[in-house]
Design a protein around this motif. Structure first.
Motif, mmCIF file in Angstrom:
data_model
loop_
_atom_site.group_PDB
_atom_site.id
_atom_site.type_symbol
_atom_site.label_atom_id
_atom_site.label_comp_id
_atom_site.label_asym_id
_atom_site.label_seq_id
_atom_site.Cartn_x
_atom_site.Cartn_y
_atom_site.Cartn_z
ATOM 1 N N ALA A 223 5.960 -77.883 -75.700
ATOM 2 C CA ALA A 223 4.942 -78.465 -75.671
ATOM 3 C C ALA A 223 4.263 -78.491 -74.269
ATOM 4 C CB ALA A 223 5.235 -80.165 -76.125
ATOM 5 N N SER A 224 5.043 -78.473 -73.297
ATOM 6 C CA SER A 224 4.528 -78.244 -71.898
ATOM 7 C C SER A 224 3.743 -77.212 -71.708
ATOM 8 C CB SER A 224 5.895 -78.232 -71.093
ATOM 9 O OG SER A 224 6.448 -79.767 -71.180
ATOM 10 N N ALA A 225 4.506 -76.000 -72.292
ATOM 11 C CA ALA A 225 3.846 -74.786 -72.046
ATOM 12 C C ALA A 225 2.269 -74.870 -72.732
ATOM 13 C CB ALA A 225 4.670 -73.444 -72.526
ATOM 14 N N SER A 226 2.452 -75.222 -73.880
ATOM 15 C CA SER A 226 0.874 -75.318 -74.579
ATOM 16 C C SER A 226 0.041 -76.326 -73.907
ATOM 17 C CB SER A 226 1.136 -76.051 -76.036
ATOM 18 O OG SER A 226 2.325 -75.037 -76.724
ATOM 19 N N ALA A 227 0.422 -77.557 -73.429
ATOM 20 C CA ALA A 227 -0.520 -78.304 -72.693
ATOM 21 C C ALA A 227 -0.783 -77.866 -71.333
ATOM 22 C CB ALA A 227 0.234 -79.692 -72.538
ATOM 23 N N THR A 228 -0.116 -77.053 -70.483
ATOM 24 C CA THR A 228 -0.237 -76.396 -69.132
ATOM 25 C C THR A 228 -1.328 -75.310 -69.504
ATOM 26 O OG1 THR A 228 1.898 -76.750 -68.571
ATOM 27 C CG2 THR A 228 0.381 -75.016 -67.415
ATOM 28 N N LEU A 229 -1.195 -74.555 -70.712
ATOM 29 C CA LEU A 229 -2.335 -73.531 -70.924
ATOM 30 C C LEU A 229 -3.762 -74.216 -71.337
ATOM 31 C CD1 LEU A 229 -0.334 -70.959 -73.100
ATOM 32 C CD2 LEU A 229 -1.044 -70.777 -70.700
ATOM 33 N N ALA A 230 -3.729 -75.299 -72.049
ATOM 34 C CA ALA A 230 -4.558 -76.003 -72.287
ATOM 35 C C ALA A 230 -5.406 -76.555 -71.291
ATOM 36 C CB ALA A 230 -4.393 -77.171 -73.366
ATOM 37 N N SER A 231 -4.508 -77.363 -70.371
ATOM 38 C CA SER A 231 -5.007 -77.875 -69.135
ATOM 39 C C SER A 231 -5.895 -76.650 -68.112
ATOM 40 C CB SER A 231 -4.005 -78.642 -68.416
ATOM 41 O OG SER A 231 -3.067 -77.780 -67.767
ATOM 42 N N GLY A 232 -5.049 -75.754 -68.129
ATOM 43 C CA GLY A 232 -5.831 -74.615 -67.297
ATOM 44 C C GLY A 232 -7.249 -74.100 -67.916
ATOM 45 N N VAL A 233 -7.461 -74.012 -69.174
ATOM 46 C CA VAL A 233 -8.575 -73.723 -69.849
ATOM 47 C C VAL A 233 -9.688 -74.957 -69.600
ATOM 48 C CG1 VAL A 233 -9.958 -73.506 -71.967
ATOM 49 C CG2 VAL A 233 -7.895 -72.154 -71.669
ATOM 50 N N ALA A 234 -9.235 -76.343 -69.479
ATOM 51 C CA ALA A 234 -10.147 -77.480 -69.419
ATOM 52 C C ALA A 234 -10.566 -77.499 -67.763
ATOM 53 C CB ALA A 234 -9.389 -78.618 -69.690
ATOM 54 N N TYR A 235 -9.403 -77.239 -66.951
ATOM 55 C CA TYR A 235 -9.900 -77.271 -65.534
ATOM 56 C C TYR A 235 -10.917 -76.250 -65.371
ATOM 57 C CZ TYR A 235 -9.350 -78.392 -60.620
ATOM 58 O OH TYR A 235 -9.551 -78.705 -59.326
ATOM 59 N N ARG A 236 -10.854 -74.959 -65.797
ATOM 60 C CA ARG A 236 -11.720 -73.689 -65.706
ATOM 61 C C ARG A 236 -13.204 -74.464 -66.012
ATOM 62 N NH1 ARG A 236 -8.526 -70.308 -66.258
ATOM 63 N NH2 ARG A 236 -9.012 -70.004 -68.660
ATOM 64 N N ALA A 237 -13.126 -75.064 -67.234
ATOM 65 C CA ALA A 237 -14.419 -75.339 -67.710
ATOM 66 C C ALA A 237 -15.034 -76.753 -67.131
ATOM 67 C CB ALA A 237 -14.220 -75.718 -69.541
ATOM 68 N N GLY A 238 -14.331 -77.699 -66.804
ATOM 69 C CA GLY A 238 -14.624 -79.103 -66.566
ATOM 70 C C GLY A 238 -14.139 -79.884 -65.310
ATOM 71 N N GLY A 239 -13.178 -79.186 -64.687
ATOM 72 C CA GLY A 239 -12.464 -79.714 -63.296
ATOM 73 C C GLY A 239 -11.343 -80.433 -63.840
#
Length: 388
Positions: free
Chosen positions: A344-360
């Protein structure tokens, strides 16, 4: 099969062992990326090498810790794992000049050694608490938080003197100490031959699966702050020293919670209340960090919620495992919980990276709100299922 009694003084001995195990984590987590950077590796390769142990733990933790149910004592797993960590850390400086694929293979073996350590120690600690109601898992686990904090502070000071090149050797020494600690502090905890299990005995109940999933979701909601918290806070205008203070405040809050929760009526050994408290605190924390984009002063008080978002969730999952895992499958349950949390943490980390790149930071922290909400929903489902 539950391990036999350790001896008098189980609580202090287990707390010392937590401190030894988490001391290595307290150095590896913040400082190994610095060593990788000193090799001249680029950010993408460093990111891949840092993510590799998470993927390995997802695959091997449950099978390794499940060996306890087959008669392999937790003590033996911990000694072997710590020795494996010490050996791989010691070999890393020699492997680095041979190229990153060789180093990656060594890092993967290192992750195999690390995978059973904390779940095996949790297994041993929960067994001790079930034997002796006077023991408090939270107080025992407090040793790990103190060991992590002390090693991080000492490691930063020491590496400032001798340089980042000494990081693998320093870690090898810490892991040798952990192996000695497991061999000595768990002496007498060897179990006998495994008992035969019936065909349905090893199945985990649905309520436990839901509690494991709830804990994994709540812990995974920390992904954005773990990966991008410092970057985001500095971009808001916080000084690096204040950012460091924010992280330190979170660890102190975690320590305080572990130290005091046993005195709160209705929380000790109450898995669903603890998980619900962690989920609600996570919703407040991530919503607050969204608001902090316009009011950076909120960051420090919000970090104090780490004592609940991490601490209460950790205790809730452990209480659920202790109460609901069937005899003959406690090792498998412990390993399954750790593997689910890593996935779960690995998946959320990848998703947060995409989100941070898209919207900070705003988008990344906003994404964590439904993850924490899922944890709360799963907690309610687990509580309902346990009453059926």
């Amino acid at each position: 099969m539950p391990p036999p009694p350790l001896s008098l003084g189980d609580g202090p001995r287990l707390a010392l062992l937590y401190a030894a195990v988490f001391a290595g984590i307290g150095v590896a987590m913040p400082f190994m990326p610095l060593w990788l950077a000193s090799l001249g590796l680029g950010p993408e390769r460093i990111g891949a090498l840092v993510a590799l142990p998470i993927l390995v733990r997802i695959a091997v933790t449950a099978p390794l810790v499940g060996l306890i149910d087959r008669g392999i004592p937790a003590r033996r797993l911990m000694v072997a794992g710590s020795l494996g960590l010490a050996a791989t850390y010691a070999l890393m400086p020699a492997a680095a000049p041979l190229g990153w694929p060789v180093l990656a293979a060594l890092i993967a073996l290192n992750a195999v050694g690390a995978a059973p350590l904390v779940p095996s120690l949790d297994y041993q600690s929960l067994a001790a608490v079930r034997r002796d109601p006077r023991l408090d898992y939270a107080r025992i686990r407090l040793g790990g938080s103190l060991g992590f904090l002390a090693a991080s502070l000492l490691g930063g000071w020491l590496l400032g003197l001798v340089g980042t090149g000494s990081i693998p050797s320093f870690l090898a020494g810490l892991e040798l100490a952990a192996a000695c600690g497991a061999a000595l502090l768990l002496r007498g905890a060897e179990g006998g031959p495994p008992r035969a299990r019936s065909s349905g005995r090893g199945r985990l109940p649905a309520a436990l699966w839901l509690a494991i999933a709830a804990g994994a979701a709540i812990q995974a909601s920390h992904a954005a702050v773990y990966a991008f918290g410092s970057i985001h806070w500095v971009s808001l205008g916080l000084a690096p020293a204040t950012t460091g203070l924010a992280w330190g405040l979170g660890v102190v809050a975690e320590i305080a919670f572990f130290a005091l929760v046993g005195r709160v009526p209705g929380l000790r050994d109450a898995p669903f209340r603890l998980l619900g408290l962690g989920a609600v605190a996570a919703l407040l924390r991530w919503a607050g960090l969204l608001a902090a984009s316009g009011l950076p002063a909120l960051v420090l008080p919000l970090q104090a919620l780490h004592g609940l978002t991490f601490g209460a969730t950790q205790l809730g999952v452990m209480a659920a495992l202790s109460r609901l895992a069937p005899e003959g499958a406690r090792g498998a349950a412990q390993g399954t919980s750790a593997a689910c949390a890593a996935l779960a943490s690995a998946s959320a980390t990848l998703a947060s990276g995409v989100a941070y790149r898209a919207g900070g930071g705003s988008l990344a922290f906003g994404l964590m709100l439904p993850v924490a909400g899922l944890g709360l929903a799963l907690t309610l489902a687990a509580s309902h299922r346990s009453r059926r």
